[in-house]
Design a protein around this motif. Structure first.
Motif, short mmCIF file in Angstrom:
data_model
loop_
_atom_site.label_atom_id
_atom_site.label_comp_id
_atom_site.label_asym_id
_atom_site.label_seq_id
_atom_site.Cartn_x
_atom_site.Cartn_y
_atom_site.Cartn_z
N MET A 140 0.99 -1.06 -0.24
CA MET A 140 -0.05 0.16 -0.07
C MET A 140 0.79 1.37 -0.06
N TYR A 141 0.25 2.34 -0.60
CA TYR A 141 1.23 3.50 -0.70
C TYR A 141 0.28 4.74 -0.67
N SER A 142 0.75 5.85 -0.62
CA SER A 142 -0.12 7.18 -0.78
C SER A 142 0.06 7.59 -2.24
N ASP A 143 -1.04 8.36 -2.43
CA ASP A 143 -0.95 9.13 -3.78
C ASP A 143 0.38 9.81 -4.02
N ALA A 144 0.77 10.61 -2.79
CA ALA A 144 1.92 11.47 -2.73
C ALA A 144 3.07 10.62 -3.09
N VAL A 193 -1.97 -2.32 -6.24
CA VAL A 193 -1.92 -3.56 -5.30
C VAL A 193 -3.06 -4.66 -5.57
N PHE A 194 -3.99 -4.35 -5.96
CA PHE A 194 -5.13 -5.04 -6.44
C PHE A 194 -4.97 -6.01 -7.53
N ALA A 195 -4.21 -5.21 -8.72
CA ALA A 195 -3.72 -5.91 -9.84
C ALA A 195 -3.07 -6.98 -9.47
N VAL A 196 -2.05 -6.70 -8.75
CA VAL A 196 -0.96 -7.60 -8.22
C VAL A 196 -1.46 -8.94 -7.81
N LEU A 197 -2.49 -8.69 -6.84
CA LEU A 197 -3.08 -9.64 -5.89
C LEU A 197 -4.02 -10.52 -6.78
N CYS A 215 7.02 -8.38 -6.44
CA CYS A 215 6.67 -6.95 -6.80
C CYS A 215 7.34 -6.88 -8.16
N PRO A 216 6.68 -6.24 -9.27
CA PRO A 216 6.79 -6.01 -10.49
C PRO A 216 7.97 -5.02 -10.80
N LEU A 217 8.48 -4.36 -9.73
CA LEU A 217 9.49 -3.36 -10.03
C LEU A 217 10.84 -3.79 -9.40
N LEU A 218 10.91 -5.31 -9.20
CA LEU A 218 12.16 -5.74 -9.10
C LEU A 218 12.94 -6.09 -10.56
#
Length: 114
Positions: free
Chosen positions: A29-33, A49-53, A60-63
């Motif tokens: 989870m992360y903020s909009d900022a 997060v919901f697409a990943v779930l 994490c797709p950012l690895l």
């Protein structure tokens, strides 16, 4: 994005990371900022997060291909708290300069809008 996000990040204790915790990187989870900050500074979007779930692949797709965080210096607060909060201790034995309490972590997350 305000400077308050950077101030929160800068308030965290240091940790001597061994870079072995990629298996712990998953939906966050992360903020909009934070999302705006990551996109502005890296050109990459944080995964929904919901697409990943929904994908059933909780990595994490950012690895990057080597398993390292491709946005490490700009990563969201929840990633930065890994290994710093007593309940989120590093399984590889990395120890922070000081432990962040659960309550302090909640306050920090509120400060970045998460």
């Amino acid at each position: 994005m305000t400077d308050s996000v950077a101030l929160v990040y800068g308030s965290l204790p240091a940790i001597r990371c061994q870079g072995k915790c990629q298996t712990s990187c998953g939906p966050i989870m992360y903020s909009d900022a934070e999302a705006s900050r990551v996109e502005r500074l890296t050109g990459k979007k944080l995964p929904d997060v919901f697409a990943v779930l929904d994908s059933k692949d909780l990595t994490c797709p950012l690895l990057d291909p080597a398993g390292h965080c491709s946005i490490y210096i700009h990563r969201p607060l929840i990633c930065r708290l890994w290994g710093l909060v007593e309940r989120m201790r590093c399984p590889w034995g990395c120890i922070p300069d000081r432990w962040v309490t659960d309550n302090e972590a909640r306050v920090l997350l509120t400060q970045v809008g998460a």
